[in-house]
Design a protein around this motif. Sequence first.
Motif, PDB file in Angstrom:
ATOM      1  N   THR A 154       7.619  63.922  -6.526  1.00  0.00           N
ATOM      2  CA  THR A 154       6.397  64.654  -6.849  1.00  0.00           C
ATOM      3  C   THR A 154       5.408  63.714  -7.532  1.00  0.00           C
ATOM      4  O   THR A 154       5.806  62.744  -8.184  1.00  0.00           O
ATOM      5  CB  THR A 154       6.701  65.831  -7.799  1.00  0.00           C
ATOM      6  OG1 THR A 154       7.359  65.328  -8.973  1.00  0.00           O
ATOM      7  CG2 THR A 154       7.586  66.866  -7.137  1.00  0.00           C
ATOM      8  N   PRO A 155       4.098  63.986  -7.409  1.00  0.00           N
ATOM      9  CA  PRO A 155       3.106  63.130  -8.067  1.00  0.00           C
ATOM     10  C   PRO A 155       3.232  63.207  -9.594  1.00  0.00           C
ATOM     11  O   PRO A 155       3.546  64.258 -10.157  1.00  0.00           O
ATOM     12  CB  PRO A 155       1.771  63.713  -7.601  1.00  0.00           C
ATOM     13  CG  PRO A 155       2.087  64.526  -6.399  1.00  0.00           C
ATOM     14  CD  PRO A 155       3.468  65.044  -6.601  1.00  0.00           C
ATOM     15  N   VAL A 156       2.986  62.098 -10.241  1.00  0.00           N
ATOM     16  CA  VAL A 156       2.922  62.048 -11.705  1.00  0.00           C
ATOM     17  C   VAL A 156       1.467  61.768 -12.069  1.00  0.00           C
ATOM     18  O   VAL A 156       0.958  60.660 -11.853  1.00  0.00           O
ATOM     19  CB  VAL A 156       3.839  60.955 -12.280  1.00  0.00           C
ATOM     20  CG1 VAL A 156       3.684  60.879 -13.799  1.00  0.00           C
ATOM     21  CG2 VAL A 156       5.293  61.224 -11.913  1.00  0.00           C
ATOM     22  N   GLY A 157       0.791  62.784 -12.588  1.00  0.00           N
ATOM     23  CA  GLY A 157      -0.637  62.627 -12.864  1.00  0.00           C
ATOM     24  C   GLY A 157      -1.445  62.632 -11.580  1.00  0.00           C
ATOM     25  O   GLY A 157      -1.027  63.181 -10.558  1.00  0.00           O
ATOM     26  N   ARG A 158      -2.606  61.986 -11.600  1.00  0.00           N
ATOM     27  CA  ARG A 158      -3.509  62.006 -10.446  1.00  0.00           C
ATOM     28  C   ARG A 158      -3.445  60.736  -9.621  1.00  0.00           C
ATOM     29  O   ARG A 158      -4.117  60.625  -8.596  1.00  0.00           O
ATOM     30  CB  ARG A 158      -4.940  62.233 -10.937  1.00  0.00           C
ATOM     31  CG  ARG A 158      -5.145  63.587 -11.621  1.00  0.00           C
ATOM     32  CD  ARG A 158      -6.596  63.765 -12.039  1.00  0.00           C
ATOM     33  NE  ARG A 158      -6.810  65.068 -12.669  1.00  0.00           N
ATOM     34  CZ  ARG A 158      -7.973  65.483 -13.127  1.00  0.00           C
ATOM     35  NH1 ARG A 158      -9.040  64.670 -13.037  1.00  0.00           N
ATOM     36  NH2 ARG A 158      -8.089  66.674 -13.686  1.00  0.00           N
ATOM     37  N   GLY A 159      -2.662  59.771 -10.028  1.00  0.00           N
ATOM     38  CA  GLY A 159      -2.582  58.511  -9.305  1.00  0.00           C
ATOM     39  C   GLY A 159      -1.518  58.541  -8.221  1.00  0.00           C
ATOM     40  O   GLY A 159      -0.956  59.588  -7.891  1.00  0.00           O
ATOM     41  N   PRO A 160      -1.204  57.362  -7.674  1.00  0.00           N
ATOM     42  CA  PRO A 160      -0.230  57.265  -6.586  1.00  0.00           C
ATOM     43  C   PRO A 160       1.232  57.288  -7.059  1.00  0.00           C
ATOM     44  O   PRO A 160       2.144  57.339  -6.235  1.00  0.00           O
ATOM     45  CB  PRO A 160      -0.566  55.919  -5.938  1.00  0.00           C
ATOM     46  CG  PRO A 160      -1.110  55.103  -7.079  1.00  0.00           C
ATOM     47  CD  PRO A 160      -1.837  56.062  -7.972  1.00  0.00           C
ATOM     48  N   ILE A 161       1.439  57.239  -8.366  1.00  0.00           N
ATOM     49  CA  ILE A 161       2.803  57.166  -8.900  1.00  0.00           C
ATOM     50  C   ILE A 161       3.521  58.497  -8.677  1.00  0.00           C
ATOM     51  O   ILE A 161       2.952  59.571  -8.863  1.00  0.00           O
ATOM     52  CB  ILE A 161       2.786  56.821 -10.405  1.00  0.00           C
ATOM     53  CG1 ILE A 161       2.140  55.448 -10.603  1.00  0.00           C
ATOM     54  CG2 ILE A 161       4.186  56.831 -10.983  1.00  0.00           C
ATOM     55  CD1 ILE A 161       1.934  55.080 -12.063  1.00  0.00           C
ATOM     56  N   ARG A 162       4.768  58.409  -8.281  1.00  0.00           N
ATOM     57  CA  ARG A 162       5.562  59.606  -8.023  1.00  0.00           C
ATOM     58  C   ARG A 162       6.859  59.572  -8.825  1.00  0.00           C
ATOM     59  O   ARG A 162       7.439  58.515  -9.066  1.00  0.00           O
ATOM     60  CB  ARG A 162       5.888  59.740  -6.526  1.00  0.00           C
ATOM     61  CG  ARG A 162       4.643  59.821  -5.648  1.00  0.00           C
ATOM     62  CD  ARG A 162       4.987  60.039  -4.189  1.00  0.00           C
ATOM     63  NE  ARG A 162       5.538  61.362  -3.932  1.00  0.00           N
ATOM     64  CZ  ARG A 162       4.808  62.444  -3.723  1.00  0.00           C
ATOM     65  NH1 ARG A 162       3.473  62.360  -3.746  1.00  0.00           N
ATOM     66  NH2 ARG A 162       5.365  63.611  -3.482  1.00  0.00           N
ATOM     67  N   GLY A 163       7.298  60.755  -9.235  1.00  0.00           N
ATOM     68  CA  GLY A 163       8.582  60.907  -9.903  1.00  0.00           C
ATOM     69  C   GLY A 163       9.583  61.544  -8.951  1.00  0.00           C
ATOM     70  O   GLY A 163       9.209  62.170  -7.959  1.00  0.00           O
ATOM     71  N   THR A 164      10.860  61.394  -9.234  1.00  0.00           N
ATOM     72  CA  THR A 164      11.895  61.894  -8.330  1.00  0.00           C
ATOM     73  C   THR A 164      12.596  63.109  -8.919  1.00  0.00           C
ATOM     74  O   THR A 164      12.674  63.276 -10.141  1.00  0.00           O
ATOM     75  CB  THR A 164      12.936  60.808  -8.032  1.00  0.00           C
ATOM     76  OG1 THR A 164      13.533  60.369  -9.255  1.00  0.00           O
ATOM     77  CG2 THR A 164      12.300  59.621  -7.330  1.00  0.00           C
ATOM     78  N   TYR A 165      13.111  63.943  -8.026  1.00  0.00           N
ATOM     79  CA  TYR A 165      13.864  65.112  -8.470  1.00  0.00           C
ATOM     80  C   TYR A 165      15.008  65.396  -7.508  1.00  0.00           C
ATOM     81  O   TYR A 165      15.028  64.944  -6.349  1.00  0.00           O
ATOM     82  CB  TYR A 165      12.964  66.340  -8.598  1.00  0.00           C
ATOM     83  CG  TYR A 165      12.515  66.937  -7.275  1.00  0.00           C
ATOM     84  CD1 TYR A 165      13.277  67.913  -6.633  1.00  0.00           C
ATOM     85  CD2 TYR A 165      11.323  66.537  -6.675  1.00  0.00           C
ATOM     86  CE1 TYR A 165      12.878  68.462  -5.422  1.00  0.00           C
ATOM     87  CE2 TYR A 165      10.913  67.086  -5.473  1.00  0.00           C
ATOM     88  CZ  TYR A 165      11.693  68.047  -4.851  1.00  0.00           C
ATOM     89  OH  TYR A 165      11.291  68.581  -3.653  1.00  0.00           O
ATOM     90  N   ILE A 166      15.972  66.165  -8.007  1.00  0.00           N
ATOM     91  CA  ILE A 166      17.135  66.604  -7.229  1.00  0.00           C
ATOM     92  C   ILE A 166      17.326  68.091  -7.500  1.00  0.00           C
ATOM     93  O   ILE A 166      17.108  68.560  -8.619  1.00  0.00           O
ATOM     94  CB  ILE A 166      18.408  65.836  -7.648  1.00  0.00           C
ATOM     95  CG1 ILE A 166      18.358  64.379  -7.163  1.00  0.00           C
ATOM     96  CG2 ILE A 166      19.681  66.522  -7.131  1.00  0.00           C
ATOM     97  CD1 ILE A 166      19.486  63.521  -7.716  1.00  0.00           C
TER      98      ILE A 166
END
Length: 295
Positions: A154-166
């Motif tokens: 999923t996106p983290v904030g408004r930039g291109p960085i993404r976080g992961t989930y399970i």
Amino acid sequence: MASIYHHATLLLFCLIQLSFSELVQEQPLVLKYHNGPLLKGKITVKLIWYGKFTPIQRSIIVDFINSLSSDKATLPSTSSWWKTTEKYKGGSSTLAVGKQILLENYPLGKVLKNPHLPALASKFNGVRAINIILTAKDVAVEGFCMRCGTHGSTPVGRGPIRGTYIWVGNSETQCPGQCAWPFYQPIYGPQTPPLVAPNGDVGVDGMIINLATLLGNTVTNPYNNGYFQGPTNAPLEEVSACTGMFGSGSYPGYPGNILMEKSTGASYNAHGINGRKYLLPAMWDPQTSTCKTLV
């Protein structure tokens, strides 16, 4: 006569096929690297407990995650299983449980749709983290019995960085034959007797198998451009490429040669911290291009 001839022809065909198969070496399974980033280094695992879990159930899962990066357990251990992830590009992935949230009042109801999963995961932020949603046995999730769990980003904030989930669910009252095998009689295939769960909880011990699978898949293919084979919407990944294999000699419907606790008859193949025992699936080894089991 026709029946006898049919069986004789079939037997001859099988013998020819066997002789041919002996001459042709089986092709190794290869997961292609698609040049994307992997999750390496120190990673915090944050837990979202959705629904009611007992303290014992929570401790089984927390101990498992913390066992992955601990050297305190007897061999074969959960950490020795996890070390295979170090053979992928970038070195080791060290996991430690961080913050936890208990959502025992079912804020989104007891029937979750796919968009609910990233929404729940977003309760925690951070890029060096895996947010894990664990749903209780009375929570239905869209497509539950076809997948038993999933991972994404999923996106983290408004930039291109993404976080992961399970996401992993407790299948005890929904489809244990699909999501808690080999601790429950399978719905399809050979009807071998189920194994005794090492922590005495078919639903949670089944969750451990699926969580182990998804943790391995997440660190080696976090954004759908890491290691996998096949299409991006249905990839074979680090552990899902080795489904159903738990010990040497495994084949469809038979988990393989694994260890047994004499006093309880429980089956396992890995020791964890705090005296825990777990049954963990095989993991694809990029150095040998084979599915590697602990025992």
